[in-house]
Design a protein around this motif. Structure first.
Motif, PDB file in Angstrom:
ATOM      1  N   TRP A   1       2.293   1.330  14.909  1.00  0.00           N
ATOM      2  CA  TRP A   1       1.314   1.148  13.828  1.00  0.00           C
ATOM      3  C   TRP A   1       0.270   0.093  14.207  1.00  0.00           C
TER       4      TRP A   1
ATOM      5  N   LYS B   1      -3.846   0.511  14.113  1.00  0.00           N
ATOM      6  CA  LYS B   1      -3.759   0.495  12.653  1.00  0.00           C
ATOM      7  C   LYS B   1      -5.015   0.983  11.948  1.00  0.00           C
TER       8      LYS B   1
ATOM      9  N   TYR C   1       1.124  -3.536   4.386  1.00  0.00           N
ATOM     10  CA  TYR C   1       1.637  -2.272   4.911  1.00  0.00           C
ATOM     11  C   TYR C   1       3.043  -2.522   5.447  1.00  0.00           C
TER      12      TYR C   1
ATOM     13  N   ASN D   1       6.643  -0.837   7.362  1.00  0.00           N
ATOM     14  CA  ASN D   1       7.028   0.208   8.304  1.00  0.00           C
ATOM     15  C   ASN D   1       8.539   0.343   8.416  1.00  0.00           C
TER      16      ASN D   1
ATOM     17  N   GLN E   1       0.830  -1.198   0.000  1.00  0.00           N
ATOM     18  CA  GLN E   1       0.000   0.000   0.000  1.00  0.00           C
ATOM     19  C   GLN E   1       0.867   1.252   0.000  1.00  0.00           C
ATOM     20  N   HIS E   2       0.340   2.290  -0.612  1.00  0.00           N
ATOM     21  CA  HIS E   2       0.930   3.616  -0.584  1.00  0.00           C
ATOM     22  C   HIS E   2       2.390   3.611  -1.032  1.00  0.00           C
TER      23      HIS E   2
ATOM     24  N   ILE F   1      -4.727   3.756   9.210  1.00  0.00           N
ATOM     25  CA  ILE F   1      -5.107   3.457   7.822  1.00  0.00           C
ATOM     26  C   ILE F   1      -6.013   4.557   7.278  1.00  0.00           C
TER      27      ILE F   1
ATOM     28  N   ALA G   1       4.169   3.005   6.273  1.00  0.00           N
ATOM     29  CA  ALA G   1       2.747   3.311   6.432  1.00  0.00           C
ATOM     30  C   ALA G   1       2.509   4.296   7.572  1.00  0.00           C
TER      31      ALA G   1
END
Length: 146
Positions: A125, A129, A114, A116, A84-85, A133, A90
């Motif tokens: 996180w 989360k 995700y 980190n 993601q992202h 998120i 994250a």
């Protein structure tokens, strides 16, 4: 006038050079997830180093996989396996920022990966989360445009 035009051109060039890459990549080798296998996070629930023998390009980044089967799975459905992202930290994105990652610090949540920055950040996180998120989803489009 020429000096003003030259200044504007240089400012424009430096701004585009600082634009955020859509995918978090290494400085050398253009590797996403620092060469770790995106599919293994789902299939094996652990971080597994990928191999140069099983490599593909995705959104101008190179992704490596531990096996031909994992490479094929990714190629069949990259959006299901891609982090993601852009594979940025994250938690950092949830703070409207970006940071590099430690590929061993990850969470698969609701079928999404995700990553980190560190063990400490990963613990932070995981503690909240769902809220993070929501923040990540809100900030990510903005970060890409800055």
């Amino acid at each position: 006038m020429k000096q003003l035009l030259l200044t504007l051109i240089l400012l424009s060039a430096s701004s585009s050079a600082l634009a955020l890459d859509e995918i978090n990549i290494t400085y050398f080798g253009n590797l996403a997830i620092e060469g770790y296998d995106a599919v293994a996070y789902f299939a094996e629930q652990r971080a597994v180093q990928g191999s140069k023998e099983h490599e593909t390009n995705y959104k101008d980044a190179n992704l490596r996989f531990a096996s031909a089967a994992n490479l094929a799975a990714f190629q069949a459905d990259p959006e299901s396996y891609a982090p993601q992202h852009g594979g940025y930290c994250a938690w950092a994105v949830s703070q409207n920022d970006t940071a590099s990652i430690d590929p061993t610090q990850f969470t698969v949540h609701d079928g999404k990966l995700y990553l980190n920055y560190s063990k400490k950040i990963s613990a932070r996180w995981k503690a909240d989360k769902e809220a993070f998120i929501n923040d990540v989803d809100r900030y990510w489009p903005q970060l890409l445009q800055d």
